[in-house]
Design a protein around this motif. Structure first.
Motif, PDB file in Angstrom:
ATOM      1  N   GLY A 190      47.336  40.751  37.839  1.00 64.82           N
ATOM      2  CA  GLY A 190      48.494  40.199  38.535  1.00 64.82           C
ATOM      3  C   GLY A 190      49.105  39.027  37.802  1.00 64.82           C
ATOM      4  O   GLY A 190      50.101  38.463  38.265  1.00 64.82           O
ATOM      5  N   THR A 191      48.518  38.653  36.674  1.00 63.98           N
ATOM      6  CA  THR A 191      49.062  37.550  35.874  1.00 63.98           C
ATOM      7  C   THR A 191      49.089  37.960  34.408  1.00 63.98           C
ATOM      8  O   THR A 191      48.405  38.890  33.990  1.00 63.98           O
ATOM      9  CB  THR A 191      48.216  36.271  36.024  1.00 63.98           C
ATOM     10  OG1 THR A 191      46.877  36.530  35.568  1.00 63.98           O
ATOM     11  CG2 THR A 191      48.179  35.812  37.476  1.00 63.98           C
ATOM     12  N   THR A 192      49.860  37.225  33.653  1.00 67.26           N
ATOM     13  CA  THR A 192      49.973  37.499  32.223  1.00 67.26           C
ATOM     14  C   THR A 192      50.477  36.236  31.534  1.00 67.26           C
ATOM     15  O   THR A 192      50.218  35.127  32.011  1.00 67.26           O
ATOM     16  CB  THR A 192      50.896  38.722  31.983  1.00 67.26           C
ATOM     17  OG1 THR A 192      50.910  39.028  30.595  1.00 67.26           O
ATOM     18  CG2 THR A 192      52.305  38.497  32.484  1.00 67.26           C
ATOM     19  N   PHE A 193      51.246  36.392  30.440  1.00 68.34           N
ATOM     20  CA  PHE A 193      51.707  35.240  29.684  1.00 68.34           C
ATOM     21  C   PHE A 193      53.163  35.407  29.258  1.00 68.34           C
ATOM     22  O   PHE A 193      53.672  36.524  29.167  1.00 68.34           O
ATOM     23  CB  PHE A 193      50.854  35.038  28.422  1.00 68.34           C
ATOM     24  CG  PHE A 193      49.409  34.763  28.709  1.00 68.34           C
ATOM     25  CD1 PHE A 193      48.989  33.502  29.113  1.00 68.34           C
ATOM     26  CD2 PHE A 193      48.464  35.765  28.597  1.00 68.34           C
ATOM     27  CE1 PHE A 193      47.654  33.253  29.392  1.00 68.34           C
ATOM     28  CE2 PHE A 193      47.134  35.529  28.869  1.00 68.34           C
ATOM     29  CZ  PHE A 193      46.722  34.271  29.269  1.00 68.34           C
ATOM     30  N   GLY A 211      46.729  29.897  24.081  1.00 68.25           N
ATOM     31  CA  GLY A 211      47.398  28.815  24.804  1.00 68.25           C
ATOM     32  C   GLY A 211      48.829  29.114  25.210  1.00 68.25           C
ATOM     33  O   GLY A 211      49.655  28.192  25.331  1.00 68.25           O
ATOM     34  N   PHE A 212      49.149  30.368  25.463  1.00 73.57           N
ATOM     35  CA  PHE A 212      50.501  30.732  25.884  1.00 73.57           C
ATOM     36  C   PHE A 212      50.738  30.324  27.337  1.00 73.57           C
ATOM     37  O   PHE A 212      49.801  30.052  28.096  1.00 73.57           O
ATOM     38  CB  PHE A 212      50.722  32.238  25.731  1.00 73.57           C
ATOM     39  CG  PHE A 212      50.698  32.720  24.311  1.00 73.57           C
ATOM     40  CD1 PHE A 212      51.642  32.279  23.397  1.00 73.57           C
ATOM     41  CD2 PHE A 212      49.723  33.618  23.887  1.00 73.57           C
ATOM     42  CE1 PHE A 212      51.618  32.725  22.079  1.00 73.57           C
ATOM     43  CE2 PHE A 212      49.697  34.079  22.576  1.00 73.57           C
ATOM     44  CZ  PHE A 212      50.648  33.625  21.672  1.00 73.57           C
ATOM     45  N   GLN A 246      55.708  33.089  22.654  1.00 67.52           N
ATOM     46  CA  GLN A 246      56.536  33.107  21.459  1.00 67.52           C
ATOM     47  C   GLN A 246      56.047  34.277  20.611  1.00 67.52           C
ATOM     48  O   GLN A 246      54.896  34.320  20.202  1.00 67.52           O
ATOM     49  CB  GLN A 246      56.416  31.791  20.691  1.00 67.52           C
ATOM     50  CG  GLN A 246      56.918  30.581  21.475  1.00 67.52           C
ATOM     51  CD  GLN A 246      55.801  29.840  22.186  1.00 67.52           C
ATOM     52  OE1 GLN A 246      54.850  30.450  22.696  1.00 67.52           O
ATOM     53  NE2 GLN A 246      55.896  28.516  22.237  1.00 67.52           N
ATOM     54  N   ARG A 247      56.939  35.228  20.367  1.00 68.69           N
ATOM     55  CA  ARG A 247      56.519  36.459  19.728  1.00 68.69           C
ATOM     56  C   ARG A 247      56.051  36.260  18.290  1.00 68.69           C
ATOM     57  O   ARG A 247      55.263  37.069  17.790  1.00 68.69           O
ATOM     58  CB  ARG A 247      57.647  37.487  19.795  1.00 68.69           C
ATOM     59  CG  ARG A 247      57.816  38.113  21.181  1.00 68.69           C
ATOM     60  CD  ARG A 247      56.679  39.062  21.504  1.00 68.69           C
ATOM     61  NE  ARG A 247      56.610  40.123  20.523  1.00 68.69           N
ATOM     62  CZ  ARG A 247      57.373  41.212  20.542  1.00 68.69           C
ATOM     63  NH1 ARG A 247      58.258  41.396  21.507  1.00 68.69           N
ATOM     64  NH2 ARG A 247      57.238  42.143  19.613  1.00 68.69           N
ATOM     65  N   ASP A 248      56.532  35.240  17.596  1.00 71.36           N
ATOM     66  CA  ASP A 248      56.032  35.034  16.238  1.00 71.36           C
ATOM     67  C   ASP A 248      54.528  34.797  16.268  1.00 71.36           C
ATOM     68  O   ASP A 248      53.765  35.390  15.501  1.00 71.36           O
ATOM     69  CB  ASP A 248      56.772  33.889  15.539  1.00 71.36           C
ATOM     70  CG  ASP A 248      56.742  32.573  16.300  1.00 71.36           C
ATOM     71  OD1 ASP A 248      56.287  32.542  17.463  1.00 71.36           O
ATOM     72  OD2 ASP A 248      57.164  31.552  15.715  1.00 71.36           O
ATOM     73  N   ARG A 249      54.057  33.948  17.203  1.00 70.88           N
ATOM     74  CA  ARG A 249      52.626  33.661  17.326  1.00 70.88           C
ATOM     75  C   ARG A 249      51.879  34.835  17.954  1.00 70.88           C
ATOM     76  O   ARG A 249      50.794  35.209  17.497  1.00 70.88           O
ATOM     77  CB  ARG A 249      52.409  32.405  18.165  1.00 70.88           C
ATOM     78  CG  ARG A 249      52.842  31.100  17.495  1.00 70.88           C
ATOM     79  CD  ARG A 249      52.634  29.927  18.434  1.00 70.88           C
ATOM     80  NE  ARG A 249      51.269  29.935  18.971  1.00 70.88           N
ATOM     81  CZ  ARG A 249      50.969  29.577  20.227  1.00 70.88           C
ATOM     82  NH1 ARG A 249      51.916  29.218  21.059  1.00 70.88           N
ATOM     83  NH2 ARG A 249      49.705  29.587  20.631  1.00 70.88           N
TER      84      ARG A 249
END
Length: 410
Positions: A100-103, A71-72, A106-109
């Motif tokens: 062409g897309t990404t997220f 759910g990013f 939050q790096r902790d998750r």
């Protein structure tokens, strides 16, 4: 060699993205892999805006579905602003084939999702473990470890990979560190409740803002899916050293001078302490050696301006896993030819663009009117992480950026 904590095919230092992907790829090949991680996950980290190229590596490692389901925040490009100038790059409109897309994560998750995937692939991960010494022998590597409870033990492995990021464990232990060619800079950053209502702001893109009077000062704004965002400023060390403000005051002072950024964040709540990284750029004498290799930031870190860190980390993990596999099969791979050279091709492309950003060439290109769609697609590809696509003229010869900037200035 006597060990008191078992012997593995591969030991990986660090359970971040590089370590998680490399260890998972090797475990899938049937190797016994141990990851030693100093922290406990989840834990805070910056580097939250992924590039589309990274999706291919997550897919290769069997981690993509877990990332998608987390759910990013969706990300499809990058927007740039300076005073009254504004332009954006849609990563779906690019020269190179691929995602062409990404997220924006939050790096902790995110890091915990990847580490949990690695565990599901059969990787053994031990948290709260610090590597304090590494000794290379004829047929193995001995790793001295101290657990968080103070107990010490040794682990044996045929090979060791360092994915410790800014911890840079092997460069410190093996005296591999050397000064970066990039000027020292300071980054101030935090997470905020953004309360953004500005209709002109696109949450699907990272916003990069250039200070209207100091072109070497820039800001990032990375919105997350939960109404929060990562915000930070990067400035020359002398501007930070000359301030008497607290880190939080200085960050907010610069944001107040940020034009569009100030307007977008006029209702933001600064509810989290401000972090600082001073002199983050780093380099090493070699990316590999006898029974070891360095992954991602443990080898070289350039600059956060194009969010290249995680992509380089994942690329290094993918390359290294294949070469380690060859070595463990009794072959004699050429680490320079099969790992260092292909990895550095993309790193050097990013480096040329980082240098072009700070000397003004790339900024002049980004904010130029009338750019051809073809040129914009080529630049968009590199900003999307496709820095290894030699079909792109600006990857094949990054010096073309100088000529392009001169044309844009005219």
């Amino acid at each position: 060699m006597t060990v008191s904590h078992g012997c593995y095919d591969v030991v990986v230092i660090g359970a971040g993205p590089a370590g998680a992907v490399a260890s998972s790829l090797l475990a899938d090949l049937g190797y016994r892999v141990l990851v030693l991680e100093k922290e406990h996950f989840p834990r805070f980290s910056i580097g939250e805006s992924l590039l589309p190229q990274s999706m291919a590596f997550l897919e290769q490692a069997g981690m993509l579905q877990a990332v998608v389901e987390a759910g990013f925040q969706h990300k499809n490009g990058a927007a740039f602003t300076r005073a009254d100038d504004y332009d954006c790059f849609d990563f779906r409109e690019k020269f190179s084939d691929g995602w062409g897309t990404t997220f924006q994560v939050q790096r902790d998750r995110f890091d915990k999702v990847l580490a949990d995937c690695a565990s599901a692939h059969g990787v053994e991960i031990c948290y709260g473990q610090t590597v304090v010494a590494v000794t290379t022998m004829a047929d193995a590597v001995q790793i001295d470890v101290v657990s968080e409870d103070g107990s010490a033990y040794q682990v044996g492995a045929a090979f060791i990979l360092d994915g410790s990021g800014f911890g840079r464990v092997l460069p410190r232990l093996l005296q591999l560190e050397k000064a970066s060619t990039l000027a020292p800079r300071v980054s101030l950053f935090t997470h905020i409740k953004d309360n953004i209502t500005d209709a002109g702001f696109d949450r699907n893109k990272i916003l990069i803002t250039v200070h209207p009077e100091h072109p070497a000062v820039w800001y990032w704004l990375i919105p997350f899916s939960n109404g929060r965002a990562s915000v930070g400023v990067v400035l020359p060390r002398e501007l930070h050293a000359g301030s008497e403000c607290t880190e939080c005051e200085l960050l907010q002072q610069f944001i107040a001078e940020g034009g569009m950024l100030q307007r977008v964040l006029e209702n933001a709540e600064f509810d989290t302490p401000v972090g600082i990284i001073d002199g983050y750029s780093c380099d090493v004498e070699s990316l590999y050696g006898e029974r070891f290799a360095l992954l991602g930031n443990a080898g070289e870190f350039l600059d956060p301006v194009f969010s290249s860190g995680v992509t380089i980390a994942l690329k290094s993990a993918s390359l290294a896993a294949e070469v380690v596999h060859q070595q463990l099969q009794g072959l004699e791979p050429d680490w320079q030819k099969e790992y260092a050279v292909p990895l550095m091709q993309g790193v050097d492309t990013f480096r040329a663009f980082v240098e072009g950003w700070y000397d003004g060439r790339l900024q002049d290109v980004i904010f130029a009117d009338g750019k051809s769609e073809q040129i914009k697609e080529m630049i968009s590809s590199i900003l999307a992480g496709y820095a290894w696509d030699t079909g792109n003229p600006y990857v094949r010869d990054p010096r073309r950026l100088t000529t392009l900037a001169e044309l844009c200035r005219k």
